[in-house]
Design an enzyme around this catalytic site. Structure first.
Site, PDB file in Angstrom:
ATOM      1  NE  ARG A 186      -3.968   1.959   2.279  1.00 27.82           N
ATOM      2  CZ  ARG A 186      -4.186   2.779   3.311  1.00 27.82           C
ATOM      3  NH1 ARG A 186      -3.492   2.648   4.425  1.00 27.82           N
ATOM      4  NH2 ARG A 186      -5.125   3.716   3.227  1.00 27.82           N
ATOM      5  CG  HIS A 202      -1.429   5.456  -0.185  1.00 24.69           C
ATOM      6  ND1 HIS A 202      -2.055   5.920   0.950  1.00 24.69           N
ATOM      7  CD2 HIS A 202      -2.327   4.637  -0.790  1.00 24.69           C
ATOM      8  CE1 HIS A 202      -3.277   5.402   1.020  1.00 24.69           C
ATOM      9  NE2 HIS A 202      -3.464   4.609  -0.016  1.00 24.69           N
ATOM     10  CG  ASP A 203       6.190   7.010  -3.414  1.00 22.56           C
ATOM     11  OD1 ASP A 203       6.144   8.250  -3.234  1.00 22.56           O
ATOM     12  OD2 ASP A 203       7.172   6.434  -3.932  1.00 22.56           O
ATOM     13  CB  VAL A 247       0.751  11.453  -3.890  1.00 23.43           C
ATOM     14  CG1 VAL A 247       0.829  12.915  -3.497  1.00 23.43           C
ATOM     15  CG2 VAL A 247      -0.526  10.816  -3.329  1.00 23.43           C
ATOM     16  N   GLY A 254       3.726  10.824  -8.587  1.00 22.48           N
ATOM     17  CA  GLY A 254       4.623   9.798  -9.119  1.00 22.48           C
ATOM     18  C   GLY A 254       5.385   9.027  -8.057  1.00 22.48           C
ATOM     19  CG  ASN A 292      -0.852   8.680   3.302  1.00 24.02           C
ATOM     20  OD1 ASN A 292      -1.306   7.666   2.773  1.00 24.02           O
ATOM     21  ND2 ASN A 292      -0.210   9.619   2.623  1.00 24.02           N
ATOM     22  CG  HIS A 295      -8.168  -3.916  -0.960  1.00 28.34           C
ATOM     23  ND1 HIS A 295      -9.184  -3.012  -1.137  1.00 28.34           N
ATOM     24  CD2 HIS A 295      -7.050  -3.167  -0.778  1.00 28.34           C
ATOM     25  CE1 HIS A 295      -8.707  -1.773  -1.066  1.00 28.34           C
ATOM     26  NE2 HIS A 295      -7.403  -1.839  -0.853  1.00 28.34           N
ATOM     27  CB  THR A 296      -6.164 -10.904  -1.790  1.00 33.36           C
ATOM     28  OG1 THR A 296      -6.266 -12.255  -1.361  1.00 33.36           O
ATOM     29  CG2 THR A 296      -4.725 -10.634  -2.202  1.00 33.36           C
ATOM     30  CG  ASP A 325      -9.362 -12.738   1.630  1.00 29.88           C
ATOM     31  OD1 ASP A 325     -10.286 -13.392   2.169  1.00 29.88           O
ATOM     32  OD2 ASP A 325      -8.566 -13.253   0.818  1.00 29.88           O
ATOM     33  CB  THR A 333      -6.889 -16.603   2.563  1.00 29.51           C
ATOM     34  OG1 THR A 333      -7.398 -15.894   1.410  1.00 29.51           O
ATOM     35  CG2 THR A 333      -7.445 -18.010   2.552  1.00 29.51           C
TER      36      THR A 333
HETATM   37  C1  HEM Z   1      -9.132   1.179  -5.819  1.00 32.18           C
HETATM   38  C2  HEM Z   1      -9.021   2.124  -4.911  1.00 32.18           C
HETATM   39  C3  HEM Z   1      -8.571   1.841  -3.512  1.00 32.18           C
HETATM   40  C4  HEM Z   1      -9.181   2.271  -2.383  1.00 32.18           C
HETATM   41  C5  HEM Z   1     -10.419   3.147  -2.299  1.00 32.18           C
HETATM   42  C6  HEM Z   1      -8.436   1.737  -1.273  1.00 32.18           C
HETATM   43  C7  HEM Z   1      -8.738   1.974   0.062  1.00 32.18           C
HETATM   44  C8  HEM Z   1      -8.124   1.349   1.119  1.00 32.18           C
HETATM   45  C9  HEM Z   1      -8.498   1.540   2.495  1.00 32.18           C
HETATM   46  C10 HEM Z   1      -9.553   2.497   3.003  1.00 32.18           C
HETATM   47  C11 HEM Z   1      -7.724   0.715   3.241  1.00 32.18           C
HETATM   48  C12 HEM Z   1      -7.743   0.568   4.768  1.00 32.18           C
HETATM   49  C13 HEM Z   1      -6.874   1.651   5.385  1.00 32.18           C
HETATM   50  C14 HEM Z   1      -7.011   1.716   6.889  1.00 32.18           C
HETATM   51  O1  HEM Z   1      -7.972   1.197   7.447  1.00 32.18           O
HETATM   52  O2  HEM Z   1      -6.130   2.318   7.539  1.00 32.18           O
HETATM   53  C15 HEM Z   1      -6.870   0.009   2.351  1.00 32.18           C
HETATM   54  C16 HEM Z   1      -5.935  -0.926   2.727  1.00 32.18           C
HETATM   55  C17 HEM Z   1      -5.080  -1.536   1.855  1.00 32.18           C
HETATM   56  N1  HEM Z   1      -4.926  -1.258   0.518  1.00 32.18           N
HETATM   57 FE1  HEM Z   1      -6.195  -0.195  -0.622  1.00 32.18          FE
HETATM   58  N2  HEM Z   1      -7.400   0.998  -1.735  1.00 32.18           N
HETATM   59  C18 HEM Z   1      -7.432   1.035  -3.109  1.00 32.18           C
HETATM   60  C19 HEM Z   1      -6.525   0.464  -3.953  1.00 32.18           C
HETATM   61  C20 HEM Z   1      -5.387  -0.218  -3.538  1.00 32.18           C
HETATM   62  C21 HEM Z   1      -4.288  -0.572  -4.406  1.00 32.18           C
HETATM   63  C22 HEM Z   1      -4.170  -0.176  -5.857  1.00 32.18           C
HETATM   64  C23 HEM Z   1      -3.410  -1.257  -3.634  1.00 32.18           C
HETATM   65  C24 HEM Z   1      -2.088  -1.844  -4.010  1.00 32.18           C
HETATM   66  C25 HEM Z   1      -1.802  -2.307  -5.199  1.00 32.18           C
HETATM   67  C26 HEM Z   1      -3.983  -1.344  -2.306  1.00 32.18           C
HETATM   68  C27 HEM Z   1      -3.439  -2.038  -1.259  1.00 32.18           C
HETATM   69  C28 HEM Z   1      -3.946  -2.054   0.022  1.00 32.18           C
HETATM   70  C29 HEM Z   1      -3.460  -2.927   1.070  1.00 32.18           C
HETATM   71  C30 HEM Z   1      -2.419  -4.017   0.906  1.00 32.18           C
HETATM   72  C31 HEM Z   1      -4.150  -2.585   2.234  1.00 32.18           C
HETATM   73  C32 HEM Z   1      -3.940  -3.151   3.643  1.00 32.18           C
HETATM   74  C33 HEM Z   1      -2.841  -2.329   4.301  1.00 32.18           C
HETATM   75  C34 HEM Z   1      -2.486  -2.755   5.724  1.00 32.18           C
HETATM   76  O3  HEM Z   1      -3.004  -3.716   6.254  1.00 32.18           O
HETATM   77  O4  HEM Z   1      -1.642  -2.043   6.301  1.00 32.18           O
HETATM   78  N3  HEM Z   1      -5.167  -0.677  -2.285  1.00 32.18           N
HETATM   79  N4  HEM Z   1      -7.128   0.420   1.057  1.00 32.18           N
END
Ligand code: HEM
Ligand SMILES: *[C@@H]1O[C@H](CO)[C@@H](O)[C@H](O)[C@H]1NC(C)=O
Ligand SMILES: *[C@@H]1O[C@H](CO)[C@@H](O)[C@H](O)[C@H]1NC(C)=O
Ligand SMILES: *[C@@H]1O[C@H](CO)[C@@H](O)[C@H](O)[C@H]1NC(C)=O
Length: 323
Positions: free
Chosen positions: A65, A69-70, A73, A75, A97, A196-197, A243, A246
């Site tokens: 993630r 996020h890098d 924003v 690039g 963030n 998000h898996t 998820d 798993t």
């Molecule tokens: C499609 C639009 C996306 C939205 C709206 C979104 C939103 C979010 C939100 C709200 C969370 C939870 C943050 C928290 O509770 O602190 C999250 C977690 C996460 N996101 Fe996304 N996300 C998106 C796309 C992505 C992409 C493109 C990736 C990476 C390729 C990604 C990877 C992750 C991962 C791995 C987590 C878990 C992080 C952790 O457990 O620390 N997400 N995302």
């Protein structure tokens, strides 16, 4: 044509080609970027990521993630890693963030190891890219060739985060357009959401979904409510896995979850809600190799967003502060 003229034209052509190839080498990322300058770069990042995930599985998701996020924003330029200072109101305290983006300590640890073996060579932006790749691999996901040569920004701007990072309350058209704004396709968006898996989300970001939405599995909503109270307050930061089946495996289960209306975030479930993303979600849910292939392609595309190369930016010595 005289032989002199031909020779002159030949020389000119060579000069033009040389100039062009120089421009191309400076403008492009390449997998072999550190082969000569810091051969240990890639193995050091891999080892450190493995150790971090061995300590805490979730860190893999957090590092993936952080790279997302890098890149979104301004690039892939390491801007997310800059701490606030007198001159910088950076990205860390921006709403998407703050108390949410994790893993910068792992990046610091890697950077300090790299500075010992090849000082001033490996950028923080490339460390983020390599760490994201290794996290996916370690948790069972696909591998791909990682191109390198990104340089680090000298600054960061807090308000650019909310402008560029999609909200978890987004509609499907909003998600598609926020990725399109970065040069990524709807397919890239659907595949990248498969990240998000793995990982976790805070109650405040899915409360409305579990209490007020109708396209949700009833048993799933009930189980999530147990750790996410309906009114905001002390439970806001309680975590749930994105998820639920798993949470620590990088697999295609995210798409199976969507098909059973168990997407945790509103922005997850809009990918399978009778709209244009349904078909690809269905494909990925039954064909993990199709997901892995498209995810790898999309990660490469995301890693190519507006890198600083050549003499732009710098190689930070400490990822938290400009040199
Ligand atoms: C499609 C639009 C996306 C939205 C709206 C979104 C939103 C979010 C939100 C709200 C969370 C939870 C943050 C928290 O509770 O602190 C999250 C977690 C996460 N996101 Fe996304 N996300 C998106 C796309 C992505 C992409 C493109 C990736 C990476 C390729 C990604 C990877 C992750 C991962 C791995 C987590 C878990 C992080 C952790 O457990 O620390 N997400 N995302
Ligand atoms: C802030 O910027 C000024 C002017 O460019 C510079 O002299 C100073 O060292 C910077 N301070 C920090 C903490 O980076
Ligand atoms: C659910 O919707 C109702 C009616 O709009 C609203 O009053 C309530 O605050 C919402 N609850 C949550 C948890 O979003
Ligand atoms: C799964 O996807 C891969 C990659 O796109 C494809 O080659 C393969 O034929 C698909 N398998 C099935 C059973 O559809």
């Amino acid at each position: 044509m005289s032989s002199l003229a031909t020779a002159t034209m030949g020389t000119l052509l060579c000069i033009v080609l040389l100039l062009c190839s120089t421009v191309i080498v400076y403008g492009q990322l390449t997998p072999s970027f550190y082969t000569r300058s810091c051969a240990q770069a890639v193995p050091i990042v891999k080892d450190a990521v493995r150790q971090a995930i061995a300590r805490e599985k979730r860190m893999g998701g957090s590092l993936v993630r952080l790279h997302f996020h890098d890149c979104f924003v301004n690039g892939c330029d390491g801007s997310i890693l800059l701490d606030d200072s007198t001159n910088i109101t950076g990205e860390k305290k921006a709403i998407p963030n703050a108390n949410s983006a994790r893993g910068s300590e792992v990046i610091d640890h890697i950077k300090s190891q790299l500075e010992k073996v090849c000082s001033g060579v490996v950028s923080c932006a490339d460390i983020l890219t390599l760490a994201a790749h290794e996290s996916v691999v370690q948790l069972g996901g696909p591998s791909w060739t990682v191109s390198l040569g990104r340089r680090d920004s000298r600054t960061a701007v807090q308000r650019d985060v909310t402008k560029n990072i999609p909200s978890p309350f987004s509609s499907l058209p909003d998600l598609i357009s926020s990725f399109q704004a970065k040069g990524l396709s709807a397919q890239d968006m659907i595949a990248l959401s498969g990240a998000h898996t793995i990982g976790q989300a805070k109650c405040s970001l899915f409360r409305t979904r579990i209490y007020n939405e109708t396209n949700i599995n009833a048993a799933f909503a009930t189980s999530r409510k147990a750790s996410c109270p309906s009114s905001s307050g002390s439970g806001d930061s309680n975590l749930s896995p994105l998820d639920e089946d798993t949470p620590d495996s990088f697999d295609n289960n995210y798409y199976k979850i969507l098909r059973t209306q168990r997407g945790l975030l509103h922005s997850d479930q809009v990918l399978f809600n009778g709209g244009s993303a349904d078909a690809l979600v269905t494909t990925y849910s039954v064909n993990q190799s199709a997901f892995f292939q498209d995810f790898a392609t999309a990660m490469v595309n995301m890693g190519n967003i507006m890198p600083l190369t050549g003499t732009n930016g710098e190689i930070r010595k400490n990822c938290r502060v400009p040199n």
